[in-house]
Design a protein around this motif. Sequence first.
Motif, PDB file in Angstrom:
ATOM      1  N   PRO A  24       0.806  -1.232   0.000  1.00 46.65           N
ATOM      2  CA  PRO A  24       0.000   0.000   0.000  1.00 46.65           C
ATOM      3  C   PRO A  24       0.834   1.275   0.000  1.00 46.65           C
ATOM      4  O   PRO A  24       0.459   2.263  -0.643  1.00 46.65           O
ATOM      5  CB  PRO A  24      -0.839  -0.127   1.277  1.00 46.65           C
ATOM      6  CG  PRO A  24      -0.116  -1.117   2.127  1.00 46.65           C
ATOM      7  CD  PRO A  24       0.555  -2.054   1.195  1.00 46.65           C
ATOM      8  N   LEU A  25       1.970   1.285   0.699  1.00 47.67           N
ATOM      9  CA  LEU A  25       2.777   2.509   0.730  1.00 47.67           C
ATOM     10  C   LEU A  25       3.404   2.791  -0.633  1.00 47.67           C
ATOM     11  O   LEU A  25       3.462   3.949  -1.078  1.00 47.67           O
ATOM     12  CB  LEU A  25       3.868   2.383   1.797  1.00 47.67           C
ATOM     13  CG  LEU A  25       3.380   2.375   3.252  1.00 47.67           C
ATOM     14  CD1 LEU A  25       4.556   2.240   4.211  1.00 47.67           C
ATOM     15  CD2 LEU A  25       2.595   3.643   3.561  1.00 47.67           C
ATOM     16  N   THR A  26       3.856   1.753  -1.290  1.00 47.11           N
ATOM     17  CA  THR A  26       4.406   1.928  -2.640  1.00 47.11           C
ATOM     18  C   THR A  26       3.327   2.404  -3.602  1.00 47.11           C
ATOM     19  O   THR A  26       3.555   3.277  -4.453  1.00 47.11           O
ATOM     20  CB  THR A  26       5.017   0.612  -3.137  1.00 47.11           C
ATOM     21  OG1 THR A  26       5.968   0.132  -2.183  1.00 47.11           O
ATOM     22  CG2 THR A  26       5.701   0.795  -4.473  1.00 47.11           C
ATOM     23  N   ALA A  27       2.127   1.824  -3.472  1.00 48.82           N
ATOM     24  CA  ALA A  27       1.010   2.247  -4.319  1.00 48.82           C
ATOM     25  C   ALA A  27       0.616   3.690  -4.027  1.00 48.82           C
ATOM     26  O   ALA A  27       0.308   4.460  -4.948  1.00 48.82           O
ATOM     27  CB  ALA A  27      -0.182   1.313  -4.100  1.00 48.82           C
ATOM     28  N   LEU A  28       0.640   4.069  -2.761  1.00 46.67           N
ATOM     29  CA  LEU A  28       0.312   5.449  -2.396  1.00 46.67           C
ATOM     30  C   LEU A  28       1.321   6.421  -2.995  1.00 46.67           C
ATOM     31  O   LEU A  28       0.946   7.482  -3.511  1.00 46.67           O
ATOM     32  CB  LEU A  28       0.278   5.585  -0.872  1.00 46.67           C
ATOM     33  CG  LEU A  28       0.007   6.994  -0.327  1.00 46.67           C
ATOM     34  CD1 LEU A  28      -1.362   7.489  -0.780  1.00 46.67           C
ATOM     35  CD2 LEU A  28       0.112   7.013   1.200  1.00 46.67           C
ATOM     36  N   ARG A  29       2.593   6.064  -2.947  1.00 48.71           N
ATOM     37  CA  ARG A  29       3.620   6.932  -3.525  1.00 48.71           C
ATOM     38  C   ARG A  29       3.404   7.094  -5.033  1.00 48.71           C
ATOM     39  O   ARG A  29       3.522   8.197  -5.571  1.00 48.71           O
ATOM     40  CB  ARG A  29       5.001   6.344  -3.253  1.00 48.71           C
ATOM     41  CG  ARG A  29       6.150   7.209  -3.761  1.00 48.71           C
ATOM     42  CD  ARG A  29       7.479   6.533  -3.482  1.00 48.71           C
ATOM     43  NE  ARG A  29       7.580   5.249  -4.165  1.00 48.71           N
ATOM     44  CZ  ARG A  29       8.456   4.289  -3.848  1.00 48.71           C
ATOM     45  NH1 ARG A  29       9.308   4.489  -2.859  1.00 48.71           N
ATOM     46  NH2 ARG A  29       8.484   3.149  -4.518  1.00 48.71           N
ATOM     47  N   ALA A  30       3.080   6.010  -5.718  1.00 47.63           N
ATOM     48  CA  ALA A  30       2.830   6.081  -7.158  1.00 47.63           C
ATOM     49  C   ALA A  30       1.606   6.942  -7.450  1.00 47.63           C
ATOM     50  O   ALA A  30       1.595   7.738  -8.402  1.00 47.63           O
ATOM     51  CB  ALA A  30       2.647   4.675  -7.728  1.00 47.63           C
ATOM     52  N   ALA A  31       0.552   6.791  -6.629  1.00 48.91           N
ATOM     53  CA  ALA A  31      -0.657   7.590  -6.833  1.00 48.91           C
ATOM     54  C   ALA A  31      -0.392   9.069  -6.565  1.00 48.91           C
ATOM     55  O   ALA A  31      -0.923   9.948  -7.265  1.00 48.91           O
ATOM     56  CB  ALA A  31      -1.771   7.074  -5.931  1.00 48.91           C
ATOM     57  N   VAL A  32       0.437   9.367  -5.571  1.00 48.22           N
ATOM     58  CA  VAL A  32       0.786  10.761  -5.285  1.00 48.22           C
ATOM     59  C   VAL A  32       1.544  11.365  -6.462  1.00 48.22           C
ATOM     60  O   VAL A  32       1.305  12.521  -6.858  1.00 48.22           O
ATOM     61  CB  VAL A  32       1.616  10.848  -3.989  1.00 48.22           C
ATOM     62  CG1 VAL A  32       2.231  12.243  -3.834  1.00 48.22           C
ATOM     63  CG2 VAL A  32       0.748  10.521  -2.783  1.00 48.22           C
ATOM     64  N   GLY A  33       2.466  10.596  -7.042  1.00 52.64           N
ATOM     65  CA  GLY A  33       3.180  11.085  -8.221  1.00 52.64           C
ATOM     66  C   GLY A  33       2.232  11.386  -9.365  1.00 52.64           C
ATOM     67  O   GLY A  33       2.365  12.413 -10.052  1.00 52.64           O
ATOM     68  N   LEU A  34       1.268  10.511  -9.571  1.00 44.32           N
ATOM     69  CA  LEU A  34       0.274  10.741 -10.611  1.00 44.32           C
ATOM     70  C   LEU A  34      -0.562  11.975 -10.300  1.00 44.32           C
ATOM     71  O   LEU A  34      -0.859  12.791 -11.194  1.00 44.32           O
ATOM     72  CB  LEU A  34      -0.618   9.504 -10.741  1.00 44.32           C
ATOM     73  CG  LEU A  34      -1.689   9.519 -11.830  1.00 44.32           C
ATOM     74  CD1 LEU A  34      -1.045   9.656 -13.206  1.00 44.32           C
ATOM     75  CD2 LEU A  34      -2.530   8.243 -11.763  1.00 44.32           C
ATOM     76  N   ALA A  35      -0.940  12.147  -9.034  1.00 45.88           N
ATOM     77  CA  ALA A  35      -1.743  13.303  -8.639  1.00 45.88           C
ATOM     78  C   ALA A  35      -0.979  14.611  -8.857  1.00 45.88           C
ATOM     79  O   ALA A  35      -1.549  15.623  -9.292  1.00 45.88           O
ATOM     80  CB  ALA A  35      -2.152  13.179  -7.175  1.00 45.88           C
ATOM     81  N   ILE A  36       0.328  14.588  -8.582  1.00 39.70           N
ATOM     82  CA  ILE A  36       1.132  15.803  -8.748  1.00 39.70           C
ATOM     83  C   ILE A  36       1.143  16.247 -10.207  1.00 39.70           C
ATOM     84  O   ILE A  36       0.923  17.430 -10.523  1.00 39.70           O
ATOM     85  CB  ILE A  36       2.565  15.567  -8.233  1.00 39.70           C
ATOM     86  CG1 ILE A  36       2.568  15.441  -6.710  1.00 39.70           C
ATOM     87  CG2 ILE A  36       3.499  16.699  -8.678  1.00 39.70           C
ATOM     88  CD1 ILE A  36       3.921  15.046  -6.128  1.00 39.70           C
ATOM     89  N   VAL A  37       1.387  15.314 -11.118  1.00 38.36           N
ATOM     90  CA  VAL A  37       1.496  15.711 -12.524  1.00 38.36           C
ATOM     91  C   VAL A  37       0.126  16.090 -13.097  1.00 38.36           C
ATOM     92  O   VAL A  37       0.026  17.009 -13.925  1.00 38.36           O
ATOM     93  CB  VAL A  37       2.153  14.595 -13.362  1.00 38.36           C
ATOM     94  CG1 VAL A  37       3.581  14.352 -12.912  1.00 38.36           C
ATOM     95  CG2 VAL A  37       1.368  13.301 -13.302  1.00 38.36           C
ATOM     96  N   ILE A  38      -0.945  15.421 -12.652  1.00 40.77           N
ATOM     97  CA  ILE A  38      -2.277  15.796 -13.144  1.00 40.77           C
ATOM     98  C   ILE A  38      -2.658  17.181 -12.638  1.00 40.77           C
ATOM     99  O   ILE A  38      -3.161  18.031 -13.397  1.00 40.77           O
ATOM    100  CB  ILE A  38      -3.318  14.744 -12.729  1.00 40.77           C
ATOM    101  CG1 ILE A  38      -3.118  13.458 -13.523  1.00 40.77           C
ATOM    102  CG2 ILE A  38      -4.734  15.272 -12.950  1.00 40.77           C
ATOM    103  CD1 ILE A  38      -4.105  12.347 -13.159  1.00 40.77           C
ATOM    104  N   ALA A  39      -2.417  17.420 -11.352  1.00 40.18           N
ATOM    105  CA  ALA A  39      -2.765  18.726 -10.784  1.00 40.18           C
ATOM    106  C   ALA A  39      -1.969  19.844 -11.445  1.00 40.18           C
ATOM    107  O   ALA A  39      -2.512  20.912 -11.781  1.00 40.18           O
ATOM    108  CB  ALA A  39      -2.516  18.709  -9.276  1.00 40.18           C
ATOM    109  N   ALA A  40      -0.668  19.612 -11.649  1.00 34.83           N
ATOM    110  CA  ALA A  40       0.151  20.639 -12.290  1.00 34.83           C
ATOM    111  C   ALA A  40      -0.304  20.879 -13.725  1.00 34.83           C
ATOM    112  O   ALA A  40      -0.371  22.022 -14.193  1.00 34.83           O
ATOM    113  CB  ALA A  40       1.625  20.222 -12.261  1.00 34.83           C
TER     114      ALA A  40
END
Length: 689
Positions: A24-40
């Motif tokens: 779950p922590l690895t998946a959360l990190r990947a999802a956060v990376g995706l969220a950063i680029v989508i938001a930007a």
Amino acid sequence: MSWLRALKDTARSGMTVERARLEPLTALRAAVGLAIVIAAGLAFLGPGSAASSAFGAFMAAIATFQKSWRPRPVLALAAGLTLAVSTFIGYLVGSSATGLFLVLLAVWSFAASLMWAAGPTAGMIASGNVAIMLVTVTLPTSVPQAAGHAAMIAAGGVVQALLIVLFPVRRWGAQRDALADALAAEADYARRLRHDPVAHFDPEPLMRARAAATVTRRQARRRPAELHGARGLAERIRPVLASLADPAVGAPAEGPARDRVRELLAAAGSVLDAAERAIRHGEPVRLPAPDLAVLKSPDTADLLDGAPLRAARRLAALLDDVLETAEPGSGRTADPGESMLRPTLLALVPVVLKAVRAELRPGSPILRHALRVTAVTCAGYVIGQALPLGHAYWAPMASVMVMRPDFTQTYSRAVARFCGTLVGVAVATAVVQLVQPGMYLSGFLAVVSAGLMYVLMRTGYAVAQLFVSAYVVFLLGMGGVRWDQTVPDRVSLTLLGGLLAMLGYALYPAWETPRLRTRLADWVEALGEYAAAVLGQYADPAGAARGEVRRALLASRDARIAWQDALDRAEGEPVRHRGISRAAADEAAHALAALGQSVMLLEAHLPDRAQAPVPGAAALARALRTATREGAKAVRERRVPRWDGVRELSADWGAPESGVLRGAADQILESLDEVSQALGPASRAETRH
């Protein structure tokens, strides 16, 4: 197996949900990376650029979840950058003419499929590039925009790589697990030997630990001390355990000596379990004192003598080294043995090209896969363009993502992709209809869907596709695309792509079943080389090259794993066994495993360099190498192998006082005879029946 049964089995396999260790922590990190680029992207460049960067970050994250020993940031960068290049080149060609893009698609599909020769991770990344390129080339409307989209895709990969560096999750966890699994397998082997003194050992955990121990120069400087030498110790412990337990060279089958051997094996299992837990979790070693007391007991010298006593003392010393090496922070490292450095990506290029060139030959499964993928992808693109549906790229994209070099994976993934897509778009459509999300909420739902996919992707392909489909619906919804413009097209074209993939394999297959005898012959020949290399040490102890034995052992393990993988793939194929039945294959494999066990016992008692050569060992080594090469040729040609040369020499070979050599030689010949019996006339009659 009939086609009907094969289809049922592959459909069931594709829909299977497996229990897997979640991250779950690895998946959360990947999802956060995706969220950063989508938001930007949404905040500064608009939904089109946000979608581009999302594809880059999405595929980069998927690459980091693959079973590869490469550093995860390198995998993320490789996925993001190669996808950016594919997208930009695809737009430059596709913007000119559809015909030119079709040619590019054929070339790109063929080259990407050949990358399976470099391994499954390279094949997956390359296939993903082709699939996503089909989508991303439709987003920009000019060359500058195409360059911008490519830059955003690359940025998505860079963001994922930076997050892995800045926020590591369980650093060296995969390497710890591989080494711990090898020690756990050794512990289980020790316990099984208590009840079955000639039990076989599956070398796959040791091979996986070896792969994990092959690191880059930068990793070698940063690797924890407890991961340096324990694998080499585990390699040396295995033959010692076998020689201690086997009645032919160890203690008698019954009596006080056998009871002490059982106690030693139980204690060894406990010590290895303690080392496994310490390495896996990075914790101090916790070991019950009674187990060490058994290993150090002076009574052992009263109950054992000769080879069993030497094995017991050697086992105690090796286990001491394992415990010291496994202690985190101790700074103690065993001799790691041979240097195993993994080349950089640039240095890997000629290696990959060599592997690809080796597959450019008639009959190569990888070449057939490349031709099959190319034809199916181009056909799917043309059919999709001709149909009165939008988003024609979904058909070839589905084909590329489900096709694999073997039958079972291709068919199971095709079924799983369609079913997962159907459920995923249904759920996502229901959410869209009820919530009517705007641009930012659609982006948030896309990130949530991707995060769930990252968490559950190892539980089954159908589960992963469910969340991927929802992710795509929400991602396209950011740009204002209505669900009724995407859902019917996606479901229909996904079904079309899956059917084309299945039809392509049926029309141009690469069956593993007809190659089973070749795989078995390779194993016979590799074991013969291993046995000859070990016997060469007895023939010339002073001038023996120990590395030759190690190389032969690794080659025999590779051949064994290749045989087992081929047998597993052939089991699900709708093809009659040609020349070897499953019963004959199992009997031959059991005999060859016993042969490997016998040679391992010989290796466990290699003479010191100061000892005199064993008379006849060189002649037997030559006879065994010649006989197994000829026997392998006979297996390939569907003849029964004969071992007359080995039989004649072994009758008079070896010093009478050397029980280890005599017992192992007899077991080698007995195993070879069992191979011949398994492949004899009765087996052929069973195959015809």
